[in-house]
Design a protein around this motif. Structure first.
Motif, mmCIF file in Angstrom:
data_model
loop_
_atom_site.group_PDB
_atom_site.id
_atom_site.type_symbol
_atom_site.label_atom_id
_atom_site.label_comp_id
_atom_site.label_asym_id
_atom_site.label_seq_id
_atom_site.Cartn_x
_atom_site.Cartn_y
_atom_site.Cartn_z
ATOM 1 N N PRO A 191 -20.962 -10.914 45.179
ATOM 2 C CA PRO A 191 -21.774 -11.012 44.077
ATOM 3 C C PRO A 191 -21.855 -12.870 44.069
ATOM 4 O O PRO A 191 -22.808 -13.404 43.768
ATOM 5 C CB PRO A 191 -20.965 -10.750 42.244
ATOM 6 C CG PRO A 191 -19.437 -10.387 43.108
ATOM 7 C CD PRO A 191 -19.796 -10.553 44.848
ATOM 8 N N PHE A 192 -21.239 -13.579 44.157
ATOM 9 C CA PHE A 192 -20.466 -15.081 44.455
ATOM 10 C C PHE A 192 -20.880 -15.830 45.480
ATOM 11 O O PHE A 192 -21.286 -15.703 47.008
ATOM 12 C CB PHE A 192 -19.356 -15.739 44.690
ATOM 13 C CG PHE A 192 -18.604 -14.787 42.833
ATOM 14 C CD1 PHE A 192 -19.477 -14.662 41.998
ATOM 15 C CD2 PHE A 192 -17.484 -14.169 43.160
ATOM 16 C CE1 PHE A 192 -18.478 -14.394 40.906
ATOM 17 C CE2 PHE A 192 -16.694 -13.170 42.167
ATOM 18 C CZ PHE A 192 -17.262 -13.445 41.092
ATOM 19 N N GLY A 193 -22.414 -16.691 45.009
ATOM 20 C CA GLY A 193 -22.983 -17.838 46.344
ATOM 21 C C GLY A 193 -23.709 -16.657 47.751
ATOM 22 O O GLY A 193 -23.773 -17.850 48.101
ATOM 23 N N ARG A 238 -5.524 -20.825 54.601
ATOM 24 C CA ARG A 238 -7.278 -21.467 53.587
ATOM 25 C C ARG A 238 -7.647 -20.258 53.710
ATOM 26 O O ARG A 238 -8.486 -20.278 55.078
ATOM 27 C CB ARG A 238 -7.333 -22.895 53.948
ATOM 28 C CG ARG A 238 -6.068 -23.600 53.060
ATOM 29 C CD ARG A 238 -6.817 -24.964 53.098
ATOM 30 N NE ARG A 238 -7.931 -25.077 52.627
ATOM 31 C CZ ARG A 238 -8.287 -25.509 50.957
ATOM 32 N NH1 ARG A 238 -7.300 -25.813 49.920
ATOM 33 N NH2 ARG A 238 -9.556 -26.430 50.740
ATOM 34 N N VAL A 239 -8.264 -19.443 52.882
ATOM 35 C CA VAL A 239 -9.928 -18.618 52.764
ATOM 36 C C VAL A 239 -11.673 -19.321 52.588
ATOM 37 O O VAL A 239 -11.398 -19.726 51.241
ATOM 38 C CB VAL A 239 -9.658 -17.472 52.625
ATOM 39 C CG1 VAL A 239 -10.960 -16.365 53.032
ATOM 40 C CG2 VAL A 239 -8.613 -16.870 53.533
ATOM 41 N N THR A 240 -11.921 -19.618 53.038
ATOM 42 C CA THR A 240 -13.291 -20.789 52.747
ATOM 43 C C THR A 240 -14.681 -19.956 53.364
ATOM 44 O O THR A 240 -14.725 -20.064 54.178
ATOM 45 C CB THR A 240 -13.730 -22.026 53.153
ATOM 46 O OG1 THR A 240 -12.022 -22.251 52.975
ATOM 47 C CG2 THR A 240 -14.595 -22.866 52.769
ATOM 48 N N THR A 241 -15.299 -19.299 52.243
ATOM 49 C CA THR A 241 -16.292 -18.778 52.020
ATOM 50 C C THR A 241 -17.711 -19.164 51.437
ATOM 51 O O THR A 241 -17.203 -20.178 50.273
ATOM 52 C CB THR A 241 -16.876 -17.520 52.212
ATOM 53 O OG1 THR A 241 -16.110 -16.875 50.659
ATOM 54 C CG2 THR A 241 -15.400 -16.690 52.694
ATOM 55 N N ALA A 242 -18.884 -19.097 51.318
ATOM 56 C CA ALA A 242 -19.194 -19.710 50.415
ATOM 57 C C ALA A 242 -19.901 -19.019 49.178
ATOM 58 O O ALA A 242 -19.378 -19.505 47.755
ATOM 59 C CB ALA A 242 -21.583 -18.399 50.755
ATOM 60 N N ALA A 243 -18.873 -17.577 48.733
ATOM 61 C CA ALA A 243 -17.968 -17.061 47.108
ATOM 62 C C ALA A 243 -16.705 -17.971 47.386
ATOM 63 O O ALA A 243 -17.580 -18.492 46.561
ATOM 64 C CB ALA A 243 -17.108 -15.783 47.826
#
Length: 169
Positions: free
Chosen positions: A116-118, A13-18
């Motif tokens: 551009p997200f988060g 899993r890849v979790t970022t603010a985006a």
């Protein structure tokens, strides 16, 4: 396209603010992880080659300091940002590329991984109209070596952005 933050090819899993922002907004996206070369300086071109995608479909997120404040311009990695056109699109007269330290502080991401997200600070966002030629485009997922594939319409909706011609001819 799947609505998920699970990376392909068993990379976990890849979790970022985006990805958190995309999931929270209910935006469908496909994550794409690739091996980032720490010597690379043209991050968008690196992503296009690594993902096997035409450069026109891979977009870079750039921060500009205008006389009305900071703004985000999103243009294809095969294009150059027209800073004056971006400034005009957000109602400003002048603009200049924001310093890297400012872009990192305001976005919460490192240069080469600005999504551009988060972003930490929501800013006026303009997507170049070239994106409308594609069903989906690739933008940074919030770190070097990680892009997300989204529809241009979803990108505009999720960022409360607009579409304009902001690339140099």
């Amino acid at each position: 396209m799947r609505h998920s933050n699970r990376a392909p090819e068993g990379r976990g899993r890849v979790t970022t603010a985006a990805t958190v922002a995309l999931n929270r907004a209910g935006v469908a996206f496909t994550p794409h992880v690739y091996d980032h070369d720490s010597a690379a300086t043209d991050f968008g071109a690196e992503a296009a080659v690594a993902l096997g995608v035409e450069p026109d479909r891979v977009f870079k997120t750039l921060m500009v300091d205008t006389d009305n404040g900071l703004a985000i311009g999103i243009v294809s990695v095969s294009s150059k940002l027209d800073v004056k056109a971006l400034a005009a699109a957000v109602g400003a007269k002048r603009g200049a590329m924001a310093e890297a330290v400012v872009a990192e502080r305001k976005s919460g991401y490192v240069v080469g991984g600005i999504s551009p997200f988060g972003q930490k600070t929501a800013l006026p966002t303009v997507l170049d109209d070239l994106a409308l030629l594609f069903e989906t485009i690739y933008v940074s997922g919030g770190r070097r070596g990680f892009d997300v594939e989204v529809s241009p319409a979803d990108l505009v909706a999720a960022t409360r952005g607009q579409v304009a011609v902001i690339r140099r001819a």
